[in-house]
Motif scaffolding. Structure first.
Motif, PDB file in Angstrom:
ATOM      1  N   LYS A  45      51.230  -6.578 -27.190  1.00 17.60           N
ATOM      2  CA  LYS A  45      51.346  -7.893 -26.562  1.00 17.60           C
ATOM      3  C   LYS A  45      49.980  -8.484 -26.232  1.00 17.60           C
ATOM      4  O   LYS A  45      49.792  -9.685 -26.275  1.00 17.60           O
ATOM      5  N   SER A  46      49.019  -7.632 -25.866  1.00 19.63           N
ATOM      6  CA  SER A  46      47.650  -8.121 -25.662  1.00 19.63           C
ATOM      7  C   SER A  46      46.669  -6.967 -25.804  1.00 19.63           C
ATOM      8  O   SER A  46      46.990  -5.818 -25.517  1.00 19.63           O
ATOM      9  N   THR A  47      45.475  -7.313 -26.267  1.00 16.49           N
ATOM     10  CA  THR A  47      44.366  -6.369 -26.341  1.00 16.49           C
ATOM     11  C   THR A  47      43.145  -7.072 -25.780  1.00 16.49           C
ATOM     12  O   THR A  47      42.742  -8.118 -26.278  1.00 16.49           O
ATOM     13  N   HIS A  48      42.595  -6.508 -24.724  1.00 14.68           N
ATOM     14  CA  HIS A  48      41.419  -7.060 -24.059  1.00 14.68           C
ATOM     15  C   HIS A  48      40.287  -6.053 -24.275  1.00 14.68           C
ATOM     16  O   HIS A  48      40.325  -4.955 -23.725  1.00 14.68           O
ATOM     17  N   THR A  49      39.309  -6.432 -25.100  1.00 15.79           N
ATOM     18  CA  THR A  49      38.184  -5.546 -25.407  1.00 15.79           C
ATOM     19  C   THR A  49      36.947  -6.044 -24.680  1.00 15.79           C
ATOM     20  O   THR A  49      36.518  -7.186 -24.867  1.00 15.79           O
ATOM     21  N   ILE A  50      36.384  -5.169 -23.842  1.00 11.53           N
ATOM     22  CA  ILE A  50      35.198  -5.496 -23.052  1.00 11.53           C
ATOM     23  C   ILE A  50      34.047  -4.649 -23.589  1.00 11.53           C
ATOM     24  O   ILE A  50      34.120  -3.417 -23.579  1.00 11.53           O
ATOM     25  N   SER A  51      32.999  -5.296 -24.075  1.00 16.22           N
ATOM     26  CA  SER A  51      31.825  -4.615 -24.626  1.00 16.22           C
ATOM     27  C   SER A  51      30.699  -4.668 -23.606  1.00 16.22           C
ATOM     28  O   SER A  51      30.265  -5.755 -23.213  1.00 16.22           O
ATOM     29  N   ILE A  52      30.223  -3.485 -23.215  1.00 17.77           N
ATOM     30  CA  ILE A  52      29.202  -3.370 -22.177  1.00 17.77           C
ATOM     31  C   ILE A  52      27.927  -2.812 -22.793  1.00 17.77           C
ATOM     32  O   ILE A  52      27.941  -1.764 -23.442  1.00 17.77           O
ATOM     33  N   ASP A  53      26.821  -3.513 -22.583  1.00 17.03           N
ATOM     34  CA  ASP A  53      25.510  -3.033 -23.005  1.00 17.03           C
ATOM     35  C   ASP A  53      24.696  -2.766 -21.732  1.00 17.03           C
ATOM     36  O   ASP A  53      24.183  -3.701 -21.110  1.00 17.03           O
ATOM     37  N   PRO A  54      24.623  -1.495 -21.307  1.00 18.22           N
ATOM     38  CA  PRO A  54      23.929  -1.189 -20.050  1.00 18.22           C
ATOM     39  C   PRO A  54      22.430  -1.469 -20.086  1.00 18.22           C
ATOM     40  O   PRO A  54      21.824  -1.720 -19.046  1.00 18.22           O
ATOM     41  N   ILE A  55      21.824  -1.453 -21.279  1.00 16.84           N
ATOM     42  CA  ILE A  55      20.385  -1.705 -21.379  1.00 16.84           C
ATOM     43  C   ILE A  55      20.088  -3.198 -21.236  1.00 16.84           C
ATOM     44  O   ILE A  55      19.234  -3.608 -20.449  1.00 16.84           O
ATOM     45  N   LYS A  56      20.803  -4.022 -21.992  1.00 17.57           N
ATOM     46  CA  LYS A  56      20.606  -5.473 -21.914  1.00 17.57           C
ATOM     47  C   LYS A  56      21.327  -6.095 -20.716  1.00 17.57           C
ATOM     48  O   LYS A  56      21.170  -7.284 -20.440  1.00 17.57           O
ATOM     49  N   LYS A  57      22.151  -5.298 -20.060  1.00 23.00           N
ATOM     50  CA  LYS A  57      22.920  -5.745 -18.888  1.00 23.00           C
ATOM     51  C   LYS A  57      23.811  -6.944 -19.231  1.00 23.00           C
ATOM     52  O   LYS A  57      23.787  -7.975 -18.574  1.00 23.00           O
ATOM     53  N   THR A  58      24.598  -6.737 -20.295  1.00 26.58           N
ATOM     54  CA  THR A  58      25.540  -7.778 -20.707  1.00 26.58           C
ATOM     55  C   THR A  58      26.947  -7.199 -20.806  1.00 26.58           C
ATOM     56  O   THR A  58      27.131  -6.018 -21.123  1.00 26.58           O
ATOM     57  N   ILE A  59      27.902  -8.057 -20.530  1.00 29.94           N
ATOM     58  CA  ILE A  59      29.313  -7.720 -20.696  1.00 29.94           C
ATOM     59  C   ILE A  59      29.965  -8.901 -21.397  1.00 29.94           C
ATOM     60  O   ILE A  59      29.915 -10.030 -20.914  1.00 29.94           O
ATOM     61  N   LEU A  60      30.551  -8.628 -22.564  1.00 29.16           N
ATOM     62  CA  LEU A  60      31.252  -9.645 -23.341  1.00 29.16           C
ATOM     63  C   LEU A  60      32.688  -9.188 -23.532  1.00 29.16           C
ATOM     64  O   LEU A  60      32.949  -7.991 -23.648  1.00 29.16           O
ATOM     65  N   ASP A  61      33.621 -10.128 -23.583  1.00 31.89           N
ATOM     66  CA  ASP A  61      35.007  -9.731 -23.801  1.00 31.89           C
ATOM     67  C   ASP A  61      35.681 -10.603 -24.854  1.00 31.89           C
ATOM     68  O   ASP A  61      35.303 -11.757 -25.050  1.00 31.89           O
ATOM     69  N   VAL A  62      36.634 -10.002 -25.540  1.00 35.65           N
ATOM     70  CA  VAL A  62      37.422 -10.657 -26.581  1.00 35.65           C
ATOM     71  C   VAL A  62      38.882 -10.290 -26.332  1.00 35.65           C
ATOM     72  O   VAL A  62      39.190  -9.136 -26.016  1.00 35.65           O
TER      73      VAL A  62
END
Length: 157
Positions: free
Chosen positions: A28-45
């Motif tokens: 029904k849903s897929t929430h993918t959170i990509s975390i880059d601890p070095i660049k300190k970024t969090i992106l989600d799709v």
């Protein structure tokens, strides 16, 4: 940091084929959170599934997926994630979840604190490894907001 070092947290809601009475089996849903601890970024799709009803196929509605409260500290990454979707068959209520997540990248541990509905099934995976899995109850457990409490600490991934 190479792409392979990015941490991916995936939250999936799905109706599983648990009995001969189960209908509308599928993600029904897929929430993918990509975390880059070095660049300190969090992106989600986010991707959402479809519901088939009376020979028609309906996309999801009332989609509201967010990642908030992003904090990068020495040795850990903290964030909150919320997801909400519903079928276009308007008689059914929303699928809901809300989690506070703490990742410990060097230790390869995750802590999850929050809640979700009793239906459908919920799975949280880190880099493809399931760290939390809750098999669905029955459809009326969609009523209300997030009846199942989750408090899991230091789960290995």
């Amino acid at each position: 940091m190479a792409d392979s070092d990015i941490i991916k947290v995936q939250i999936e809601t799905a109706i599983r084929n648990v009995s001969w009475l189960t209908v509308e089996v599928g993600v029904k849903s897929t929430h993918t959170i990509s975390i880059d601890p070095i660049k300190k970024t969090i992106l989600d799709v986010v991707t959402t599934g479809k519901t088939n009803f009376l020979g028609m196929s309906f996309s999801s509605i009332r989609n509201d997926f967010k990642v908030t409260k992003k904090v990068f500290e020495t040795g850990c990454v903290k964030f909150s994630v919320k997801g909400e979707t519903a079928t276009a068959v308007r008689v059914l209520p929303n699928i809901n979840y809300a989690f506070d997540i703490i990742l410990y990248p060097t230790k390869k541990l995750i802590s999850i604190d929050g809640a979700h509905d009793g239906y459908p099934s919920y799975n949280v995976a880190v880099n493809g490894k399931s760290v939390y899995d809750c098999v669905q109850g029955w459809v009326p457990e969609l009523l209300g907001d997030s009846d199942i409490t989750v408090k899991k600490s230091n789960l290995a991934w």
